[in-house]
Enzyme design. Structure first.
Site, PDB file in Angstrom:
ATOM      1  N   GLY A  68       3.182   7.382  -3.829  1.00 18.24           N
ATOM      2  CA  GLY A  68       2.305   6.266  -3.494  1.00 18.24           C
ATOM      3  C   GLY A  68       1.313   6.656  -2.424  1.00 18.24           C
ATOM      4  N   CYS A  69       0.893   5.687  -1.652  1.00 24.94           N
ATOM      5  CA  CYS A  69      -0.073   5.923  -0.575  1.00 24.94           C
ATOM      6  C   CYS A  69       0.420   7.019   0.361  1.00 24.94           C
ATOM      7  CB  CYS A  69      -0.274   4.626   0.196  1.00 24.94           C
ATOM      8  SG  CYS A  69      -1.124   4.822   1.768  1.00 24.94           S
ATOM      9  N   PHE A  70      -0.420   8.015   0.597  1.00 28.72           N
ATOM     10  CA  PHE A  70       0.036   9.125   1.447  1.00 28.72           C
ATOM     11  C   PHE A  70       0.174   8.753   2.915  1.00 28.72           C
ATOM     12  CE2 PHE A  70      -4.477  11.049   0.521  1.00 28.72           C
ATOM     13  CZ  PHE A  70      -5.115   9.989   1.152  1.00 28.72           C
TER      14      PHE A  70
END
Length: 245
Positions: A68-70
């Protein structure tokens, strides 16, 4: 689908504010005290039965993980003892498309990823994966994490050598057999072609923006889960990009 709205000039990024607002309203509706509920709960899982041998380990290794979002994945591993660096970036596609605005379209093959450099005498590759599966993201979600949707947010392990490939595949099979998540793991294991660091304004985003609504709702609870589930692995001071401390 690109769920970021960015302003590189000022380094402030927002992710799907309308969806986030609805999520916050829903959370408050079920929490009369006013405390916001965490979007993800940690899942206590067994360590990998098949892991690297510390006695034969080098002084430094890397793991490339997408979940997902880093921002959140980087933020979690920056608080893990034995990790010496964690860099947000892109993996899975070509060099020419390793740019945020292109990756966000979801057609480059890239996933938002984090390259984790660690001391294998302090923490093994398998233990890195245990934290990844338990608190860093939800490995049962296919091509999404929370409010972020698209191939660029997929759950993927990018092994850098045959031993990492073996450990990753064996651990996924072990966890699926144990049914610890209640449903099948969606995490893929893909060859690591290359890793491309993300733009500077994405690095250390959690530490620099702890009051950002996306961070406070989606990502800070992951660090709290790390501290609770893996107290012996938790470090209070994060290791930031380029500091090495």
């Amino acid at each position: 689908m690109n769920t970021h709205i960015e302003s590189p000039a000022v380094g402030v990024t927002s992710r799907r504010p309308a969806i986030l607002a609805l999520a916050l309203v829903a959370a408050l509706a079920f929490c009369p005290s006013g405390a916001v509920l965490a979007t993800e709960k940690a899942v206590v899982i067994p360590p990998p039965a098949d892991d690297a041998v510390a006695a034969n380990a080098s002084t430094s290794e890397t793991a490339v993980l997408a979940g997902g979002c880093f921002w959140g994945v980087q933020g979690v591993f920056q608080h893990v003892k034995g990790v010496t660096n964690a860099v947000s970036g892109y993996a899975g596609g070509e060099a020419g498309t390793a740019h945020y605005d292109m990756v966000g379209m979801g057609h480059t093959g890239h996933a938002e990823s984090v390259r984790i450099t660690f001391d294998p005498k302090q923490i093994s590759y398998g233990q890195i994966l245990q934290i990844y599966f338990s608190v860093a993201h939800d490995p049962t979600e296919l091509n999404r994490q929370g409010p972020d949707v698209g191939m660029q947010y997929r759950s993927t392990i990018f092994p850098s050598n045959p031993e990492q490939t073996r450990i990753a595949k064996a651990y996924i099979a072990q966890l699926d057999r144990a049914k610890v998540f209640g449903k099948s793991i969606a995490t893929t294991v893909e060859p690591l072609k290359a890793f491309y660091p993300a733009e500077a304004y994405h690095q250390d985003f959690m530490t620099r923006n702890p009051d950002h609504p996306y961070i406070s709702y989606n990502d800070l609870p992951k660090v709290d889960n790390l501290k609770r589930v893996f107290p012996d692995r938790y470090r209070a001071k994060p290791v930031l990009v380029g500091t090495g401390a």
